[in-house]
Scaffold this active site. Sequence first.
Site, PDB file in Angstrom:
ATOM      1  N   ASN A  10       0.858  -1.190   0.000  1.00 45.65           N
ATOM      2  CA  ASN A  10       0.000   0.000   0.000  1.00 45.65           C
ATOM      3  C   ASN A  10       0.889   1.233   0.000  1.00 45.65           C
ATOM      4  O   ASN A  10       1.675   1.435   0.936  1.00 45.65           O
ATOM      5  CB  ASN A  10      -0.891  -0.021   1.245  1.00 45.65           C
ATOM      6  CG  ASN A  10      -1.870   1.136   1.276  1.00 45.65           C
ATOM      7  OD1 ASN A  10      -1.509   2.263   0.964  1.00 45.65           O
ATOM      8  ND2 ASN A  10      -3.111   0.854   1.639  1.00 45.65           N
ATOM      9  N   HIS A  13       1.111   6.172   1.903  1.00 47.87           N
ATOM     10  CA  HIS A  13       1.863   7.135   2.720  1.00 47.87           C
ATOM     11  C   HIS A  13       3.106   7.690   2.053  1.00 47.87           C
ATOM     12  O   HIS A  13       3.738   8.606   2.573  1.00 47.87           O
ATOM     13  CB  HIS A  13       2.104   6.565   4.118  1.00 47.87           C
ATOM     14  CG  HIS A  13       0.792   6.315   4.807  1.00 47.87           C
ATOM     15  ND1 HIS A  13      -0.079   7.343   5.086  1.00 47.87           N
ATOM     16  CD2 HIS A  13       0.186   5.175   5.175  1.00 47.87           C
ATOM     17  CE1 HIS A  13      -1.171   6.827   5.631  1.00 47.87           C
ATOM     18  NE2 HIS A  13      -1.051   5.523   5.683  1.00 47.87           N
ATOM     19  N   HIS A  46      -5.520   3.797  -1.643  1.00 54.76           N
ATOM     20  CA  HIS A  46      -6.804   4.149  -1.032  1.00 54.76           C
ATOM     21  C   HIS A  46      -7.182   5.558  -1.440  1.00 54.76           C
ATOM     22  O   HIS A  46      -6.609   6.517  -0.945  1.00 54.76           O
ATOM     23  CB  HIS A  46      -6.630   4.040   0.495  1.00 54.76           C
ATOM     24  CG  HIS A  46      -7.881   4.275   1.269  1.00 54.76           C
ATOM     25  ND1 HIS A  46      -7.898   4.189   2.639  1.00 54.76           N
ATOM     26  CD2 HIS A  46      -9.151   4.577   0.900  1.00 54.76           C
ATOM     27  CE1 HIS A  46      -9.120   4.441   3.078  1.00 54.76           C
ATOM     28  NE2 HIS A  46      -9.899   4.671   2.028  1.00 54.76           N
ATOM     29  N   ARG A  48      -9.278   8.163  -0.779  1.00 49.39           N
ATOM     30  CA  ARG A  48     -10.227   8.596   0.236  1.00 49.39           C
ATOM     31  C   ARG A  48     -11.102   9.737  -0.270  1.00 49.39           C
ATOM     32  O   ARG A  48     -10.697  10.495  -1.159  1.00 49.39           O
ATOM     33  CB  ARG A  48      -9.473   9.066   1.489  1.00 49.39           C
ATOM     34  CG  ARG A  48      -8.938   7.947   2.355  1.00 49.39           C
ATOM     35  CD  ARG A  48      -8.178   8.499   3.565  1.00 49.39           C
ATOM     36  NE  ARG A  48      -7.902   7.441   4.536  1.00 49.39           N
ATOM     37  CZ  ARG A  48      -8.679   7.184   5.578  1.00 49.39           C
ATOM     38  NH1 ARG A  48      -9.796   7.892   5.781  1.00 49.39           N
ATOM     39  NH2 ARG A  48      -8.376   6.217   6.432  1.00 49.39           N
ATOM     40  N   ARG A  52      -6.736  12.954   1.194  1.00 51.97           N
ATOM     41  CA  ARG A  52      -5.634  13.403   2.049  1.00 51.97           C
ATOM     42  C   ARG A  52      -4.272  12.900   1.554  1.00 51.97           C
ATOM     43  O   ARG A  52      -3.255  13.466   1.877  1.00 51.97           O
ATOM     44  CB  ARG A  52      -5.855  12.950   3.483  1.00 51.97           C
ATOM     45  CG  ARG A  52      -5.808  11.459   3.653  1.00 51.97           C
ATOM     46  CD  ARG A  52      -5.979  11.049   5.101  1.00 51.97           C
ATOM     47  NE  ARG A  52      -7.332  11.275   5.601  1.00 51.97           N
ATOM     48  CZ  ARG A  52      -7.768  10.826   6.778  1.00 51.97           C
ATOM     49  NH1 ARG A  52      -6.943  10.136   7.558  1.00 51.97           N
ATOM     50  NH2 ARG A  52      -9.000  11.057   7.200  1.00 51.97           N
ATOM     51  N   GLU A  73      -8.637   0.712  -2.956  1.00 55.08           N
ATOM     52  CA  GLU A  73      -9.429   0.773  -1.717  1.00 55.08           C
ATOM     53  C   GLU A  73     -10.330   1.984  -1.750  1.00 55.08           C
ATOM     54  O   GLU A  73      -9.894   3.090  -2.130  1.00 55.08           O
ATOM     55  CB  GLU A  73      -8.504   0.869  -0.505  1.00 55.08           C
ATOM     56  CG  GLU A  73      -7.766  -0.398  -0.217  1.00 55.08           C
ATOM     57  CD  GLU A  73      -7.014  -0.310   1.089  1.00 55.08           C
ATOM     58  OE1 GLU A  73      -6.966   0.773   1.684  1.00 55.08           O
ATOM     59  OE2 GLU A  73      -6.474  -1.336   1.527  1.00 55.08           O
ATOM     60  N   THR A 104      -7.782   3.975   9.104  1.00 52.85           N
ATOM     61  CA  THR A 104      -8.980   3.133   9.217  1.00 52.85           C
ATOM     62  C   THR A 104      -9.112   2.596  10.638  1.00 52.85           C
ATOM     63  O   THR A 104      -8.140   2.062  11.197  1.00 52.85           O
ATOM     64  CB  THR A 104      -8.879   1.970   8.220  1.00 52.85           C
ATOM     65  OG1 THR A 104      -8.762   2.525   6.910  1.00 52.85           O
ATOM     66  CG2 THR A 104     -10.108   1.081   8.275  1.00 52.85           C
ATOM     67  N   GLU A 154     -10.821  -9.257   3.481  1.00 51.68           N
ATOM     68  CA  GLU A 154      -9.564  -8.844   4.119  1.00 51.68           C
ATOM     69  C   GLU A 154      -9.838  -8.604   5.590  1.00 51.68           C
ATOM     70  O   GLU A 154     -10.646  -7.739   5.940  1.00 51.68           O
ATOM     71  CB  GLU A 154      -8.983  -7.585   3.473  1.00 51.68           C
ATOM     72  CG  GLU A 154      -7.687  -7.151   4.170  1.00 51.68           C
ATOM     73  CD  GLU A 154      -6.887  -6.131   3.400  1.00 51.68           C
ATOM     74  OE1 GLU A 154      -6.768  -6.253   2.159  1.00 51.68           O
ATOM     75  OE2 GLU A 154      -6.375  -5.193   4.034  1.00 51.68           O
ATOM     76  N   HIS A 193      -3.483  -4.152   7.850  1.00 49.21           N
ATOM     77  CA  HIS A 193      -3.541  -2.979   8.744  1.00 49.21           C
ATOM     78  C   HIS A 193      -2.643  -3.149   9.961  1.00 49.21           C
ATOM     79  O   HIS A 193      -2.824  -4.039  10.777  1.00 49.21           O
ATOM     80  CB  HIS A 193      -4.954  -2.625   9.206  1.00 49.21           C
ATOM     81  CG  HIS A 193      -4.988  -1.238   9.786  1.00 49.21           C
ATOM     82  ND1 HIS A 193      -5.252  -0.110   9.035  1.00 49.21           N
ATOM     83  CD2 HIS A 193      -4.722  -0.800  11.042  1.00 49.21           C
ATOM     84  CE1 HIS A 193      -5.165   0.969   9.828  1.00 49.21           C
ATOM     85  NE2 HIS A 193      -4.849   0.577  11.043  1.00 49.21           N
TER      86      HIS A 193
HETATM   87  C1  LIG Z   1      -7.981  -0.499   5.275  1.00 52.30           C
HETATM   88  C2  LIG Z   1      -6.617  -0.177   5.748  1.00 52.30           C
HETATM   89  O1  LIG Z   1      -6.221  -0.491   6.832  1.00 52.30           O
HETATM   90  C3  LIG Z   1      -5.702   0.565   4.859  1.00 52.30           C
HETATM   91  O2  LIG Z   1      -5.602  -0.078   3.662  1.00 52.30           O
HETATM   92  C4  LIG Z   1      -6.185   1.990   4.661  1.00 52.30           C
HETATM   93  O3  LIG Z   1      -5.615   2.511   3.479  1.00 52.30           O
HETATM   94  C5  LIG Z   1      -5.744   2.799   5.879  1.00 52.30           C
HETATM   95  O4  LIG Z   1      -5.996   4.135   5.618  1.00 52.30           O
HETATM   96  P1  LIG Z   1      -4.740   5.106   5.434  1.00 52.30           P
HETATM   97  O5  LIG Z   1      -3.904   4.518   4.332  1.00 52.30           O
HETATM   98  O6  LIG Z   1      -5.359   6.429   5.084  1.00 52.30           O
HETATM   99  O7  LIG Z   1      -3.990   5.087   6.736  1.00 52.30           O
HETATM  100  N1  LIG Z   2      -5.647  -2.834   3.868  1.00 51.17           N
HETATM  101  C1  LIG Z   2      -4.462  -2.642   4.688  1.00 51.17           C
HETATM  102  C2  LIG Z   2      -3.425  -1.902   3.896  1.00 51.17           C
HETATM  103  O1  LIG Z   2      -3.554  -1.759   2.691  1.00 51.17           O
HETATM  104  C3  LIG Z   2      -2.229  -1.376   4.571  1.00 51.17           C
HETATM  105  O2  LIG Z   2      -2.502  -0.965   5.906  1.00 51.17           O
HETATM  106  P1  LIG Z   2      -1.228  -0.388   6.708  1.00 51.17           P
HETATM  107  O3  LIG Z   2      -0.127  -1.419   6.612  1.00 51.17           O
HETATM  108  O4  LIG Z   2      -0.830   0.907   6.051  1.00 51.17           O
HETATM  109  O5  LIG Z   2      -1.720  -0.212   8.126  1.00 51.17           O
END
Ligand SMILES: CC(=O)[C@@H](O)[C@H](O)COP(=O)(O)O
Ligand SMILES: NCC(=O)COP(=O)(O)O
Length: 246
Positions: A10, A13, A46, A48, A52, A73, A104, A154, A193
């Site tokens: 993911n 960030h 994601h 959103r 952000r 996402e 989340t 998930e 997560h």
């Molecule tokens: C669902 C989850 O836990 C993440 O994939 C989600 O993207 C968290 O949100 P942020 O990336 O905005 O922290």
């Molecule tokens: N769905 C969880 C994800 O994509 C990544 O979550 P995190 O490792 O950033 O907390």
Amino acid sequence: MPHFIDLGVNVDHVATLRQARRGQEPDPIIAAALAEQGGADGITFHLREDRRHIIDRDVELFVKTVQVRTNFELACAADVLAICCRVQPDWALLVPESREEVTTEGGLDVVGDSGRIADAIKMLKDSGIATSVFLDPEPNQIEAAAKLEIDAVELHTGPYALARDAAVEHEIKRLADTGKMIRDAGMRLHAGHGLNYANVRPVAAIEGMAELNIGHSIVSRSVMVGMREAVAEMRRLLDSVTIACG
Ligand SMILES: CC(=O)[C@@H](O)[C@H](O)COP(=O)(O)O
Ligand SMILES: NCC(=O)COP(=O)(O)O
């Protein structure tokens, strides 16, 4: 032949750092390419409602440039759903969302909101996108999800990641028990997560775990060692668990 767990990286960030100055770098598109070179099986992002971190331009480019699976996402929000159906990622993961949250905070409430979630799932499936929902490891939520005819669930590993001492074993059992329910219902078992290099092994060792989505800890490590190496380190970790479990 042991099944090697798919690693979804993911890159949200990376975009958080870019948005800190509303500029053009670091670019999550480049981060995704480096993550692929490090061994990612998928790229997760994601979009959103408050934009952000990941923005519309990013999702347009991910689907054109990522060579592994794309995992979009989103919340059950009409505008983001329309974007997802238009750009055509490989996967869509429905997640709960609130503007006040730092990240989340919980899983979707399929039991209490099945109509809206089912409508979103239908839109995504009609667009040919594989579907998944982000759930707490609660049996009633898994039972409700099994009626949605989706491809995966998930499991939210946040409570596990925050657990300490005796609570850790309890959270792993919750994940293992609901993970079996997910597989028995014919859905792929995913999790994510709060997973990191120190806590990922017990989750990776859960029987039938098909995919882990990991973001914040890999991006954090990439600040020090680079994205390719940060992903490669997580890849090696997951593969060592698979080999150990035989
Ligand atoms: C669902 C989850 O836990 C993440 O994939 C989600 O993207 C968290 O949100 P942020 O990336 O905005 O922290
Ligand atoms: N769905 C969880 C994800 O994509 C990544 O979550 P995190 O490792 O950033 O907390």
